[in-house]
Design a protein around this motif. Structure first.
Motif: not given
Length: 189
Positions: A165-172
């Motif tokens: 979730l943190p990595a995907v949030t950063t990407i988005v």
């Protein structure tokens, strides 16, 4: 059931369909392709092996203008939870890209950074990535997601279950607010 030509794909995407050996669209392809071509956001759930990858790649590459190789940022980003899935998506994408004229780069952990960094710096249209490696490359200022037009989260629910979730949030957050977002999964409810 319609055929691929009835779905509105470009002639180059239809040539890719022939190259891939597809005869009839699967239900997920038949339903998703027209919506993706319209530029709509989409959440699609379909079992493994039903053609989800082609359901997002064929229409995306059908409408994406060809770029010229050179220092340019990617316009399509596909994020998947595992390197195996990223490699599987890349195989299909490269077969389609041979007909549509797009450049594809795949980035995932467990391999040296150098070749992946070089490919991105040469310029690419499509990046297929795992969240961890993509975040590493973003932190190193190697990849610019500011021109992403289409963001695909493949197996999005699985990525979240795996703690991304943190990595995907950063990407988005690094992609433009005005973009097409496609979520595909075998298990999303």
């Amino acid at each position: 059931m319609s055929n691929f030509a009835d779905l509105g794909l470009s002639s180059s995407a239809l040539a890719a369909v022939d190259r891939l050996g597809y005869e009839q669209p699967t239900p997920v392809q038949e339903q998703a392709i027209p919506l993706v071509l319209e530029g709509r956001d989409l959440i699609a759930a379909a079992s493994t092996g039903t053609g989800k990858t082609a359901a997002f790649l064929l229409p995306t590459l059908s409408t994406l203008p060809r770029g010229t190789r050179g220092k340019r940022a990617p316009r399509v980003l596909v994020v998947s939870p595992t390197r195996e899935l990223a490699q599987q998506i890349a195989r299909t994408c490269m077969q389609i890209a041979r007909k549509t004229g797009h450049f594809v780069t795949t980035v995932f952990g467990g391999t040296p950074y150098g070749p992946q960094i070089n490919e991105i710096r040469l310029g690419t249209d499509v990046v297929i990535a795992t969240p961890g490696r993509l975040n590493d490359l973003m932190e190193r200022d190697v990849v610019d997601l500011g021109r992403i037009e289409v963001l695909v989260l493949d197996e999005a629910d699985r990525m979240l279950d795996m703690g991304f979730l943190p990595a995907v949030t950063t990407i988005v957050d690094a992609t433009p607010a005005e973009r097409q977002t496609l979520l595909f999964s075998a298990t999303i409810d």
